[in-house]
Motif scaffolding. Structure first.
Motif, PDB file in Angstrom:
ATOM      1  N   ARG B  50     -12.602  -8.993  -8.565  1.00 43.27           N
ATOM      2  CA  ARG B  50     -13.041  -9.432  -7.233  1.00 43.27           C
ATOM      3  C   ARG B  50     -11.898 -10.089  -6.463  1.00 43.27           C
ATOM      4  O   ARG B  50     -11.830  -9.979  -5.240  1.00 43.27           O
ATOM      5  CB  ARG B  50     -14.222 -10.395  -7.360  1.00 43.27           C
ATOM      6  CG  ARG B  50     -15.487  -9.713  -7.899  1.00 43.27           C
ATOM      7  CD  ARG B  50     -16.599 -10.710  -8.125  1.00 43.27           C
ATOM      8  NE  ARG B  50     -16.975 -11.384  -6.895  1.00 43.27           N
ATOM      9  CZ  ARG B  50     -17.798 -10.882  -6.001  1.00 43.27           C
ATOM     10  NH1 ARG B  50     -18.359  -9.718  -6.212  1.00 43.27           N
ATOM     11  NH2 ARG B  50     -18.077 -11.546  -4.899  1.00 43.27           N
ATOM     12  N   ALA B  53      -9.794  -7.246  -5.273  1.00 45.93           N
ATOM     13  CA  ALA B  53     -10.495  -6.554  -4.187  1.00 45.93           C
ATOM     14  C   ALA B  53     -10.433  -7.356  -2.895  1.00 45.93           C
ATOM     15  O   ALA B  53     -10.660  -6.815  -1.816  1.00 45.93           O
ATOM     16  CB  ALA B  53     -11.950  -6.299  -4.577  1.00 45.93           C
ATOM     17  N   GLY B  54     -10.164  -8.655  -3.008  1.00 39.01           N
ATOM     18  CA  GLY B  54     -10.124  -9.502  -1.817  1.00 39.01           C
ATOM     19  C   GLY B  54     -11.483 -10.069  -1.472  1.00 39.01           C
ATOM     20  O   GLY B  54     -11.654 -10.660  -0.410  1.00 39.01           O
ATOM     21  N   LEU B  55     -12.470  -9.881  -2.349  1.00 39.52           N
ATOM     22  CA  LEU B  55     -13.802 -10.424  -2.086  1.00 39.52           C
ATOM     23  C   LEU B  55     -13.835 -11.928  -2.338  1.00 39.52           C
ATOM     24  O   LEU B  55     -14.705 -12.630  -1.844  1.00 39.52           O
ATOM     25  CB  LEU B  55     -14.847  -9.732  -2.980  1.00 39.52           C
ATOM     26  CG  LEU B  55     -15.123  -8.268  -2.632  1.00 39.52           C
ATOM     27  CD1 LEU B  55     -15.940  -7.595  -3.731  1.00 39.52           C
ATOM     28  CD2 LEU B  55     -15.852  -8.165  -1.301  1.00 39.52           C
ATOM     29  N   ARG B  72      -8.127 -10.352   1.866  1.00 42.37           N
ATOM     30  CA  ARG B  72      -9.418  -9.833   2.319  1.00 42.37           C
ATOM     31  C   ARG B  72      -9.595  -8.430   1.764  1.00 42.37           C
ATOM     32  O   ARG B  72      -8.620  -7.805   1.328  1.00 42.37           O
ATOM     33  CB  ARG B  72      -9.471  -9.810   3.846  1.00 42.37           C
ATOM     34  CG  ARG B  72      -8.538  -8.779   4.447  1.00 42.37           C
ATOM     35  CD  ARG B  72      -8.532  -8.847   5.937  1.00 42.37           C
ATOM     36  NE  ARG B  72      -7.860 -10.070   6.386  1.00 42.37           N
ATOM     37  CZ  ARG B  72      -7.426 -10.250   7.625  1.00 42.37           C
ATOM     38  NH1 ARG B  72      -7.637  -9.331   8.529  1.00 42.37           N
ATOM     39  NH2 ARG B  72      -6.799 -11.353   7.967  1.00 42.37           N
ATOM     40  N   PRO B  73     -10.834  -7.920   1.793  1.00 40.96           N
ATOM     41  CA  PRO B  73     -11.035  -6.553   1.314  1.00 40.96           C
ATOM     42  C   PRO B  73     -10.343  -5.553   2.234  1.00 40.96           C
ATOM     43  O   PRO B  73     -10.217  -5.787   3.436  1.00 40.96           O
ATOM     44  CB  PRO B  73     -12.557  -6.358   1.390  1.00 40.96           C
ATOM     45  CG  PRO B  73     -13.133  -7.714   1.503  1.00 40.96           C
ATOM     46  CD  PRO B  73     -12.107  -8.551   2.181  1.00 40.96           C
ATOM     47  N   HIS B  74      -9.904  -4.464   1.662  1.00 40.06           N
ATOM     48  CA  HIS B  74      -9.245  -3.408   2.445  1.00 40.06           C
ATOM     49  C   HIS B  74      -9.416  -2.095   1.683  1.00 40.06           C
ATOM     50  O   HIS B  74      -9.340  -2.085   0.460  1.00 40.06           O
ATOM     51  CB  HIS B  74      -7.768  -3.748   2.623  1.00 40.06           C
ATOM     52  CG  HIS B  74      -7.074  -2.850   3.606  1.00 40.06           C
ATOM     53  ND1 HIS B  74      -6.665  -1.581   3.268  1.00 40.06           N
ATOM     54  CD2 HIS B  74      -6.755  -3.027   4.912  1.00 40.06           C
ATOM     55  CE1 HIS B  74      -6.106  -1.018   4.326  1.00 40.06           C
ATOM     56  NE2 HIS B  74      -6.152  -1.870   5.347  1.00 40.06           N
ATOM     57  N   ARG B  77      -7.777  -0.829  -1.486  1.00 42.50           N
ATOM     58  CA  ARG B  77      -8.234  -1.262  -2.817  1.00 42.50           C
ATOM     59  C   ARG B  77      -9.748  -1.124  -2.876  1.00 42.50           C
ATOM     60  O   ARG B  77     -10.465  -1.968  -2.354  1.00 42.50           O
ATOM     61  CB  ARG B  77      -7.885  -2.744  -3.053  1.00 42.50           C
ATOM     62  CG  ARG B  77      -6.419  -3.044  -3.142  1.00 42.50           C
ATOM     63  CD  ARG B  77      -6.172  -4.525  -2.958  1.00 42.50           C
ATOM     64  NE  ARG B  77      -5.967  -4.856  -1.552  1.00 42.50           N
ATOM     65  CZ  ARG B  77      -6.743  -5.698  -0.875  1.00 42.50           C
ATOM     66  NH1 ARG B  77      -7.742  -6.302  -1.459  1.00 42.50           N
ATOM     67  NH2 ARG B  77      -6.487  -5.918   0.393  1.00 42.50           N
ATOM     68  N   LEU B  79     -13.521  -0.634  -4.893  1.00 40.41           N
ATOM     69  CA  LEU B  79     -14.129  -1.172  -6.101  1.00 40.41           C
ATOM     70  C   LEU B  79     -15.359  -0.347  -6.467  1.00 40.41           C
ATOM     71  O   LEU B  79     -16.205  -0.073  -5.622  1.00 40.41           O
ATOM     72  CB  LEU B  79     -14.514  -2.638  -5.824  1.00 40.41           C
ATOM     73  CG  LEU B  79     -15.207  -3.467  -6.883  1.00 40.41           C
ATOM     74  CD1 LEU B  79     -14.439  -3.447  -8.191  1.00 40.41           C
ATOM     75  CD2 LEU B  79     -15.343  -4.909  -6.407  1.00 40.41           C
TER      76      LEU B  79
END
Lengths: 272, 269
Positions: B50, B53-55, B72-74, B77, B79
């Motif tokens: 996580r 993932a940037g979560l 941050r999520p992008h 990447r 999941l």
């Protein structure tokens, strides 16, 4: 299919027969008019009844009011519901106010609404041709009652729908590139649509009930509720019964319409 | 290149006391490398994914991809979750093209690419079905195709086959191994199954619990496709298993019941 239809129709037919028998036995049209007297009223929907206008006219007035009030309620409750569902902090801010106002019966607002709006309606602010006289009966107070009645079921169901989104659904959308607005439009809104539709359907039903009741209160001079009340004052029981039948049928049709929309928009998707 | 440098993560456990989920994790992944992180449940494997993932954000340390800080999520990447996390109101194809829509790839290009990745996971003929009409294994294939369709640099997989039956899991492992040979992405794959890790990985990182920290790392240089019955394969499994067992951890505060179950049931592939 025919057998099913028969099962559905059996009880109403029995009731009709019983009613007719009872009417013949009582033999007093004021207490219980015969089926044929009520059918007579329903068969001539365009005929002016008493001085309130025809059945169709009053039905149209009520329908227009309920549509205006309902659209307004949805326009307010859905965005607010999405906001409150997505942000627990904002929900805490609004919670006590909502819990305080929700139990108030919508009809309790009528005196206040009449004080504020009187008999004014949107028609007064629009340059309308004479043929659109129906719009003059819209009345702000009536629209507001429906808005209040429909608002809370829509709001609460929308919040519930947003809450019910699995966290991993939202997280996987974010890792696939969803930002705030796209997340709302492409994941949260479609995901909570089944709840939202239920909220709209219940809201519409409650709005319809509130309206007919509100039309019976002082300050009203048209609509199905008013027609029924007025018929009572003149002891025209067959019109009362015809009015009740129409009110029930319209309510049923509105509900069925929303159920149809629900099955079209939200196919049976078990949650994953 | 993905670099995880001295990353720690602490949670507030009961409002007052912080619980350290990960401590001092350093892990570098070369482009195209398949890294498996193995450890018992509760050792912080999922937290690690996580974070990448940037979560979630690390409490200290930094994670970078090609020298850029991950905060941050992008879609570079993506999941894959254990529980599929598909969108039930979208068809299989539209699940796969979801990320492409967000990238503003044109509709036709998105459909073409979606179908390409559905073919890759063997579900091309199910493109108009909805997720609830598919079996668990098929759903996970869709989730994999969806994660691959945006062509991420790093693919993160959180026990993706954990919810599947043994037969399906074996088949999907095989497919993933073949897929990786063709696609060659950087993969960070979390599992508690040692055999799964040895079957798939170029490198295996053992994560010890409480707090989650990296133990030994194993380079897997067995030839592909890997033979589960070969002595080399089984020897490596046993070494990792011994490493995961209590007594070799050397740290205090570990949970004895967790380790007990892990020892009784070492290779639930």
């Amino acid at each position: 299919m025919p057998a099913r239809f028969l099962t559905r129709a059996a009880l109403p037919c029995l009731l009709l027969a019983l009613w007719q028998a009872l009417a013949l036995w009582i033999d007093s049209p004021t207490v219980l008019p015969g089926v044929e007297a009520v059918a007579q009223v329903l068969a001539h929907p365009f005929q002016p009844i008493l001085i309130t206008g025809s059945l169709i006219y009053n039905l149209l007035v009520s329908l227009l009011r309920v549509i205006c009030g309902f659209v307004l309620a949805a326009a307010l409750a859905v965005p607010l519901g999405l906001l409150l569902g997505m942000s627990p902090r904002t929900e805490r801010l609004f919670e006590s106010l909502i819990e305080l106002l929700r139990p108030v019966p919508p009809l309790a607002w009528v005196p206040l609404l009449l004080t504020w709006f009187g008999l004014a309606g949107p028609a007064e602010y629009l340059p309308l041709p004479r043929e659109w006289a129906v719009l003059e009966s819209l009345k702000f107070s009536m629209i507001a009652v429906i808005t209040i009645g429909a608002f809370f079921p829509i709001l609460l169901n929308t919040i519930q729908g947003v809450r019910n989104q699995p966290r991993i659904c939202i997280e996987s959308a974010r890792t696939l590139g969803a930002r705030r607005t796209t997340l709302l439009a492409k994941v949260i809104l479609p995901g909570s649509l089944p709840f939202l539709m239920t909220g709209l359907r219940i809201g519409m039903g409650i709005g319809w009930m509130c309206l007919v009741a509100a039309e019976m209160l002082p300050g009203s001079s048209s609509g199905l509720g008013y027609l029924v009340w007025y018929a009572y004052e003149l002891m025209h029981t067959e019109i009362i019964l015809a009015g009740i039948l129409i009110i029930g049928m319209v309510g049923l049709l509105l509900d069925q319409g929303f159920r149809f929309l629900e099955t079209r928009l939200c196919p049976p998707t078990t949650r994953i | 290149m993905l670099r995880i440098d001295q990353v720690s993560k602490a949670y507030m456990a009961d409002g007052t006391r912080a619980r350290t989920a990960l401590r001092d994790i350093t892990l570098h992944a070369e482009p195209g490398e398949f890294i498996c992180v193995v450890g018992m449940s509760g050792c912080g494997k999922t937290t690690l994914l996580r974070l990448v993932a940037g979560l979630e954000q690390p409490s200290s340390g930094r994670i970078t991809l090609n020298a850029e800080l991950i905060d941050r999520p992008h879609p570079e990447r993506t999941l894959v979750f254990q529980e599929y996390a598909l969108f039930p109101w979208r068809t299989v194809l539209h699940n796969v093209t979801f990320g492409l829509e967000l990238k503003n790839v044109g509709r036709r290009a998105a459909t073409r690419q979606g179908i390409h990745y559905l073919k890759l996971v063997g579900l091309d003929s199910f493109r108009h079905h909805r997720p609830h009409e598919l079996s668990g294994g098929m759903r996970q294939r869709v989730a994999l195709a969806r994660a691959l369709a945006v062509e991420p640099e790093v693919l993160l997989m959180d026990e993706p086959f954990g919810a599947l039956d043994a037969l399906t899991r074996g088949r999907l492992q095989q497919e993933l191994a073949e897929l990786q040979q063709r696609e060659g992405r950087t993969v960070l794959f979390v599992t508690h199954s040692i055999m799964e890790a040895v079957f798939l990985a170029d490198r295996i990182v053992v994560l010890h619990p409480e707090p989650g920290r990296i133990g030994a790392t194993y380079e897997v240089d067995l030839p592909c496709p890997r033979d589960l019955k070969s002595t080399d394969f089984q020897g490596l499994c046993e070494r990792i298993e011994a490493d995961l067992s209590p007594g070799t951890q050397g740290a205090s505060g570990s949970n004895p019941t967790d380790q007990g179950t892990a020892r009784r049931n070492p290779c639930n592939i």
